[in-house]
Design an enzyme around this catalytic site. Structure first.
Site, PDB file in Angstrom:
ATOM      1  N   ASP A 120       0.847  -1.184   0.000  1.00 22.31           N
ATOM      2  CA  ASP A 120       0.000   0.000   0.000  1.00 22.31           C
ATOM      3  C   ASP A 120       0.886   1.238   0.000  1.00 22.31           C
ATOM      4  OD1 ASP A 120      -2.382   1.381  -0.026  1.00 22.31           O
ATOM      5  OD2 ASP A 120      -2.593   1.414   2.147  1.00 22.31           O
ATOM      6  N   TYR A 122       1.296   5.731  -0.465  1.00 20.47           N
ATOM      7  CA  TYR A 122       0.884   6.958   0.232  1.00 20.47           C
ATOM      8  C   TYR A 122       1.173   8.097  -0.728  1.00 20.47           C
ATOM      9  CZ  TYR A 122       0.894  10.123   4.392  1.00 20.47           C
ATOM     10  OH  TYR A 122       0.646  11.093   5.338  1.00 20.47           O
ATOM     11  N   HIS A 127      -3.587  14.402   0.504  1.00 19.86           N
ATOM     12  CA  HIS A 127      -3.808  13.560   1.687  1.00 19.86           C
ATOM     13  C   HIS A 127      -2.630  13.650   2.646  1.00 19.86           C
ATOM     14  CE1 HIS A 127      -4.840  10.145   4.203  1.00 19.86           C
ATOM     15  NE2 HIS A 127      -3.715   9.536   3.864  1.00 19.86           N
ATOM     16  N   GLU A 192     -10.067   4.441   3.988  1.00 22.83           N
ATOM     17  CA  GLU A 192      -9.229   5.134   3.018  1.00 22.83           C
ATOM     18  C   GLU A 192      -9.697   4.713   1.631  1.00 22.83           C
ATOM     19  OE1 GLU A 192      -5.129   5.916   5.544  1.00 22.83           O
ATOM     20  OE2 GLU A 192      -5.108   4.378   3.961  1.00 22.83           O
ATOM     21  N   GLU A 194      -9.207   4.214  -2.043  1.00 20.85           N
ATOM     22  CA  GLU A 194      -8.001   4.017  -2.842  1.00 20.85           C
ATOM     23  C   GLU A 194      -8.328   3.321  -4.162  1.00 20.85           C
ATOM     24  OE1 GLU A 194      -4.709   2.380  -0.729  1.00 20.85           O
ATOM     25  OE2 GLU A 194      -5.304   3.228   1.198  1.00 20.85           O
ATOM     26  N   ASP A 226      -9.156   0.733   2.344  1.00 23.28           N
ATOM     27  CA  ASP A 226      -8.127   0.334   3.306  1.00 23.28           C
ATOM     28  C   ASP A 226      -8.596   0.757   4.701  1.00 23.28           C
ATOM     29  OD1 ASP A 226      -5.741  -0.525   4.428  1.00 23.28           O
ATOM     30  OD2 ASP A 226      -4.725   1.378   4.039  1.00 23.28           O
ATOM     31  N   ARG A 230      -7.395   4.236  13.570  1.00 29.72           N
ATOM     32  CA  ARG A 230      -6.516   5.390  13.770  1.00 29.72           C
ATOM     33  C   ARG A 230      -5.915   5.452  15.173  1.00 29.72           C
ATOM     34  NH1 ARG A 230      -5.171   6.393   8.685  1.00 29.72           N
ATOM     35  NH2 ARG A 230      -6.933   7.081   7.417  1.00 29.72           N
ATOM     36  N   GLN A 233      -3.235   2.881  15.266  1.00 31.42           N
ATOM     37  CA  GLN A 233      -2.151   3.325  14.383  1.00 31.42           C
ATOM     38  C   GLN A 233      -1.281   4.391  15.048  1.00 31.42           C
ATOM     39  OE1 GLN A 233      -3.588   4.846  10.651  1.00 31.42           O
ATOM     40  NE2 GLN A 233      -1.563   5.252   9.827  1.00 31.42           N
ATOM     41  N   TYR A 237       2.673   3.057  15.247  1.00 30.86           N
ATOM     42  CA  TYR A 237       3.354   3.219  13.951  1.00 30.86           C
ATOM     43  C   TYR A 237       4.801   3.674  14.056  1.00 30.86           C
ATOM     44  CZ  TYR A 237       3.374   8.361  13.594  1.00 30.86           C
ATOM     45  OH  TYR A 237       3.621   9.693  13.776  1.00 30.86           O
ATOM     46  N   LYS A 246      -3.905  -1.731  10.247  1.00 31.83           N
ATOM     47  CA  LYS A 246      -4.276  -1.908   8.851  1.00 31.83           C
ATOM     48  C   LYS A 246      -4.534  -3.373   8.490  1.00 31.83           C
ATOM     49  CE  LYS A 246      -3.260   2.385   7.275  1.00 31.83           C
ATOM     50  NZ  LYS A 246      -4.114   3.225   6.422  1.00 31.83           N
ATOM     51  N   THR A 250      -8.705  -5.358   4.398  1.00 29.00           N
ATOM     52  CA  THR A 250      -8.690  -4.398   3.294  1.00 29.00           C
ATOM     53  C   THR A 250      -9.664  -4.922   2.252  1.00 29.00           C
ATOM     54  OG1 THR A 250      -6.368  -3.822   3.672  1.00 29.00           O
ATOM     55  CG2 THR A 250      -7.303  -3.264   1.529  1.00 29.00           C
ATOM     56  N   GLU A 351      -9.429  12.963   7.595  1.00 27.93           N
ATOM     57  CA  GLU A 351      -9.326  14.278   6.970  1.00 27.93           C
ATOM     58  C   GLU A 351     -10.668  14.997   6.948  1.00 27.93           C
ATOM     59  OE1 GLU A 351      -6.840  14.094   3.121  1.00 27.93           O
ATOM     60  OE2 GLU A 351      -7.520  12.048   3.509  1.00 27.93           O
TER      61      GLU A 351
END
Length: 405
Positions: A120, A122, A127, A192, A194, A226, A230, A233, A237, A246, A250, A351
């Site tokens: 995956d 970014y 974003h 997410e 995608e 995805d 949060r 994460q 992370y 994650k 998915t 976001e």
């Protein structure tokens, strides 16, 4: 123009013809199908009467998923596509081929291919800047490496699931406002939006694929959600990036749009400054003019534009292989969250609600910051096709179930 009723003005016209794997109540075996309008053509049955015994392509089309066809390579993909278009437009074939059509409403869709590896990326500057501003309000939104390489992480292929699969809310370790680690169900479950790319033709270990080799190796495109925890994460992370936040699920679309069907949707990609290193340079730099739609339950909350992605799918593939990593049929990589410059173009709820500080009101009057149990998210997309037609990528949808136990 197709002889199939309703197909000519459909998002699934003869200019599209996405592939999937389906079964029916009367025949529960899984086989390859091609969507034309609101019908599914049984490809296995179509090739069963083939007059070319021993043909490897026919054998691939008779398989129970797309993986053997992926391995057949671009020459076979193009030939099969042309033959399918002929069968669905030439009235000479109408009597025989029409017997092999089943309404979409009467089929069950399955995972279209056997996933090999999953990466995956970014790759949306909008974003990345938004996320940087949310998490590092007093610092630079982009990390120093971001405009020099397509940032990505190696995901978990075993939890790629087909559209329509329910998503169990993950549990994990997170940090309280006081800084103490606790364990429990995710409280900030996100999405997410995608676009994913299905790899077909392999490459040997120790070699690399240039950006210009993109169409020689990538078979087609699906939409991706995805799902992202949060709060998990944010705690896990550093320093190695996403892991349990994650890997629980998915979702991908069950209809794979052939890359060839998106030829008319190519658009110039954004200018890259500073200049990239030679292995990332493209002789023909383009993205795809896809307009995504994100629905939170029955409310459309965002329309992210894929054509503005800073890093192109071809560059992502080149970076993925530049260290000598091999490609295998069924390898899969996703673009990363697709977001545009406007608020209604943001491809994640992180976001859209600006970290939960700006709640969204849905059509039924309910207020959301992140996903609650019972919520459904559906991502769809359209793209321009040849001769003024519009192509619609197969949607990806999922419903949130309560955490286990």
């Amino acid at each position: 123009m197709s002889w199939v009723d309703g197909a000519t003005d459909s998002l699934y016209s003869v200019h599209h013809l996405p592939y999937g794997v389906f079964s029916t109540k009367d025949d529960t075996s899984r086989r390859i199908g091609v969507r034309i309008g609101d019908q599914v053509l049984d490809v296995r049955a179509l090739v069963a009467g083939s007059t070319c015994p021993g043909c490897t392509t026919c054998a691939a089309l008779g398989a129970d998923d797309l993986t053997p066809l992926l391995a057949a390579g671009p020459e076979a993909w193009s030939k099969v596509r042309g033959q399918l278009q002929e069968a669905l437009t030439d009235t000479e074939y109408k009597a025989s081929v029409s017997q092999l059509l089943t309404p979409v409403a009467r089929v069950t869709m399955h995972m279209p291919f056997t996933p090999a590896d999953y990466v995956d990326f970014y790759s949306s500057e909008h974003h990345a800047v938004n996320v940087g501003k949310i998490f590092r309000p007093d610092g630079e939104p982009l990390m120093p490496n971001w405009k020099h390489l397509p940032v990505g992480y190696h995901g978990r292929a075993g939890t790629l699931v087909p559209s329509g699969t329910d998503i169990v809310r993950p549990s994990g370790q997170r940090r309280t406002p006081e800084g103490e680690p606790v364990f429990g169900p995710c409280a900030r479950l996100d999405i997410e939006a995608e676009v994913g790319f299905v790899v077909g033709a392999p490459s040997p270990m120790g070699s690399s694929v240039s950006p210009d080799g993109f169409t020689e190796h990538v078979f087609g495109v699906v939409l991706v959600n995805d799902w992202s925890a949060r709060d998990i994460q944010a705690w896990e992370y550093q320093p190695l990036g996403p892991f349990l936040a994650k890997s629980f699920a998915t979702s991908i679309g069950t209809w794979v749009t052939p890359l060839e069907a998106l030829a008319a949707a190519r658009v110039p990609a954004p200018v890259q400054e500073p200049a990239v290193l030679p292995y990332l340079k493209e002789s023909d730099r383009y993205g795809y003019d896809l307009t995504l739609s994100v629905k939170w339950n029955d409310t459309e909350v965002s329309r992210p534009p894929f054509g503005q992605m800073y890093w192109t799918p071809a560059q992502q593939l080149a970076h993925l292989t530049v260290n000598g990593a091999a490609l295998r049929p069924g390898d899969f990589y996703a673009s990363g969250t697709v977001s545009g410059p406007e608020k209604d173009q943001r491809g994640s709820f992180l976001e859209l609600t600006w970290g939960g500080s700006e709640p969204v009101t849905l059509a039924d009057g309910s207020i959301r910051t992140f996903l609650v149990d019972g919520d459904t998210v559906t991502i769809s997309a359209t793209a321009p096709g040849p001769r003024g037609v519009t192509i619609g990528l197969g949607e990806v949808t999922g419903r949130i179930l309560p955490a286990a136990g």
